[in-house]
Design an enzyme around this catalytic site. Structure first.
Site, PDB file in Angstrom:
ATOM      1  N   GLU A 161      -6.588  17.904 -15.083  1.00  0.00           N
ATOM      2  CA  GLU A 161      -5.820  17.672 -16.210  1.00  0.00           C
ATOM      3  C   GLU A 161      -6.744  17.247 -17.632  1.00  0.00           C
ATOM      4  OE1 GLU A 161      -5.334  16.442 -13.345  1.00  0.00           O
ATOM      5  OE2 GLU A 161      -3.267  16.234 -12.927  1.00  0.00           O
ATOM      6  N   THR A 197      -3.078  21.850 -10.172  1.00  0.00           N
ATOM      7  CA  THR A 197      -3.946  20.471  -9.380  1.00  0.00           C
ATOM      8  C   THR A 197      -3.567  21.025  -8.046  1.00  0.00           C
ATOM      9  OG1 THR A 197      -1.780  19.478  -9.299  1.00  0.00           O
ATOM     10  CG2 THR A 197      -3.167  18.982 -11.111  1.00  0.00           C
ATOM     11  N   TRP A 244      -7.773  -5.975  -3.664  1.00  0.00           N
ATOM     12  CA  TRP A 244      -8.307  -4.574  -3.630  1.00  0.00           C
ATOM     13  C   TRP A 244      -9.749  -4.415  -3.230  1.00  0.00           C
ATOM     14  CZ3 TRP A 244      -6.093  -1.286  -8.494  1.00  0.00           C
ATOM     15  CH2 TRP A 244      -4.604  -1.373  -8.390  1.00  0.00           C
ATOM     16  N   LYS A 273      -5.262  -2.496   0.118  1.00  0.00           N
ATOM     17  CA  LYS A 273      -4.924  -3.824  -0.231  1.00  0.00           C
ATOM     18  C   LYS A 273      -5.023  -4.775   0.828  1.00  0.00           C
ATOM     19  CE  LYS A 273      -2.376  -1.973  -4.167  1.00  0.00           C
ATOM     20  NZ  LYS A 273      -1.033  -1.175  -4.285  1.00  0.00           N
TER      21      LYS A 273
END
Ligand code: AMP
Length: 542
Positions: free
Chosen positions: A330, A184, A441, A436
């Site tokens: 992944e 990654t 959100w 936030k």
């Protein structure tokens, strides 16, 4: 009671054998650093892969050894994919765009035995040579183009091929054996390795071929622009071989509109895949030159959210349908795919659906959860941490003993998303990028989509910056394309009526350039550092 079907192991060796037997004369065309127009057939390719596998054994490589590559998309890299994985070794693709220290870390962590490299990365490896422990290097070129090198134990790729046995006998592998390794990009902490099994890659290839996914066939000409060092070029080198599609590899010329359009037209490319910036580069070149690309029917865009302006221009000017896809290292990488939406729907509805990341491919399940891990409704409104499980999803990172999954067996993607009642998923943020504001959100991706749709905007990013009253507020950062004068207040006003009032960024700043990660995504971490002391000029009423 067990079923009594044959227990044949699913391996990439079967994909190779299938393509060689049934599509021997299908073509593979490549741009390489030493040849702007290389072409040959699947049969020749897999014969050379056998020679390479035999040469690798002579070099002392064994099953399970990591064979690394630092290379662009071309036929030699394709040969290495099959030669290493199908002989039981592990094909470890390294992203050359990472910082040198990360590359050294990855090589040492993976314990790579041999590194295959394009000529242009030889200086990079020379600079790292006292930091890495590798037995041999192979420069992926011919004798005439071999660079001078200070590396120890260097081989020329074409010499190795010539020394190999084309009748190499491929071993019988177990489907759970590792076939490939990819790290990654590691925006936080060190990169982590993801080890793919043959089984996961074969099933993933099947899924990627479905009609509502890549829909590949032997009549397609597929050009993977997504790098082969990025999650195996989204598995196109396997899927194409499984159906016998012609492959066109653009080599180092991945973001070069001129080369891409030339390849599309000369090789009659029907489908291509890459990140949004590639489509932007291609469209800019086509706009400047007036060139058309009639053979191209569809493209797959993933890696980051695709702005509507790109989809619209590709479709209206070039009759090319852009499908958005979402996935990650992944996940081998396919998660969701946005299939064609019905043209019977009103245009605004079609647009809204196409901006979503799509529906999960069969083999992957999605759910969203709140901070306590409770599942959230699939109502298209609630957003939460996106978790996945399925046939080609990671269980643990390479060399780690602990599971990467939740207690009930799901993988947390680090993305924040909504799911709607029709199965569509929409990414609203990365967990670490979510803004936030006053306990609520705000989706930075939604705001970025709105901003890049404005005339005069080349690229836009929205980050959360500390705010004394609201905790964090969105800051809009824009790169202008020079076609128009832009005023911050006008830009901010353009959000009105399009998003909730309290989502509208407090400020807009112009920059020359937005930083990107090694996989081409906007680097919000760098932007947050750059703007951590930003002084707000506007107030909002919530
Ligand atoms: P990587 O492992 O480098 O392929 O990065 C995977 C991440 O890229 C995902 O977790 C998402 O955050 C992002 N990503 C991939 N595809 C998309 C997409 N179509 N829209 C938005 N974000 C995406």
């Amino acid at each position: 009671m067990q079923g009594n079907m044959m227990q044949r192991q699913m391996t990439l060796t079967d994909v190779m054998r299938h393509a060689r037997t049934n599509y021997p004369n299908q073509e593979i065309v490549s741009v390489t650093a030493d040849n702007p127009a290389h072409r040959y057939t699947y049969k020749e390719s897999f014969t050379r892969a056998a020679q390479l596998a035999s040469a690798l054994e002579k070099l002392g490589a064994n099953a399970g050894d990591r064979i690394a590559s630092l290379a662009w998309n071309d036929y030699r890299h394709f040969e290495l994919y099959y030669a290493s994985s199908c002989s039981g070794m592990i094909c470890h693709t390294i992203n050359p765009r990472l910082f040198p220290e990360q590359i050294a870390f990855i090589i040492n962590h993976a314990e790579d035995k041999i590194i295959f490299t394009d000529s242009m990365f030889v200086p990079l490896l020379e600079a790292l040579s006292d930091k890495i422990k590798v037995e041999a290097f192979v420069v992926m070129t011919n004798k005439e183009n071999m660079p001078e090198s200070k590396l120890a134990n260097v081989h020329c790729y074409e010499d190795l091929i010539a020394s190999g046995d084309e009748n190499f006998s491929w071993p019988e592998l177990n489907e759970n054996d590792a076939a490939a390794l990819c790290y990654t990009s590691g925006t936080t902490g060190n990169p982590k390795g993801v080890l793919y099994s043959h089984r996961a890659m074969v099933i993933h290839s099947y899924a990627s071929l479905l009609p509502d996914v890549f829909d590949l066939s032997a009549t397609d000409v597929v050009m993977p622009i997504v790098p082969m060092f990025h999650v195996n070029a989204w598995s196109i080198p396997y899927g194409a071989a499984a159906v016998g599609a012609k492959i066109v590899f653009p080599g180092p010329k991945m973001a070069d509109g001129e080369t891409l359009s030339k390849l599309i037209n000369e090789e009659k490319v029907t489908i291509s895949a890459g990140v949004p910036t590639v489509w932007l580069a291609l469209l800019t070149y086509l706009r400047q030159t007036g060139i058309n690309i009639p053979s191209l029917q569809r493209v797959v865009s993933g890696g980051s959210a695709c702005p509507w302006s790109i989809m619209e221009e590709l479709e209206q000017k070039h009759d090319v349908y852009l499908h958005q896809a979402w996935g990650m290292t992944e996940m081998t990488p396919l998660g969701t795919y946005n299939a064609r939406v019905s043209t019977n729907l009103p245009p605004e509805k079609q647009k809204a659906l196409r901006l979503k990341q799509g529906k999960p491919s069969f083999g992957v399940e999605l759910r969203i959860v709140d901070e306590k891990g409770n599942e959230l409704p699939r109502d298209g409104v609630a957003f939460g941490a996106l978790q996945v499980r399925g046939y080609w999803i990671i269980e643990r990172y390479f060399k780690q003993t602990e599971s990467a999954l939740t207690a009930d067996g799901w993988f947390d993607t680090g993305d924040v998303a909504t799911l709607d009642p029709d199965g569509y998923m929409t990414i609203t943020d990365r967990t670490k990028d979510v803004i936030k504001s006053g306990g609520e959100w705000i989706s930075s991706i939604e705001l970025e989509n709105q901003a890049v749709a404005l005339d005069g905007v080349a690229e836009a990013a929205v980050i959360g910056v500390l705010h004394p009253k609201w905790d964090e507020r969105p800051l809009l950062i824009i790169v202008k394309d020079g076609s128009k004068e832009l005023e911050p207040n006008e830009i901010l006003a353009s959000f009105e009526g399009k998003v909730a009032k309290w989502w509208i960024p407090n400020d807009c700043v112009f920059v020359e350039e937005i930083p990107h990660t090694a996989t081409g995504k906007i680097s919000k971490k760098d932007l947050r550092e750059q703007f951590q002391n930003h002084q707000w000029t506007q107030e909002i009423e919530k």
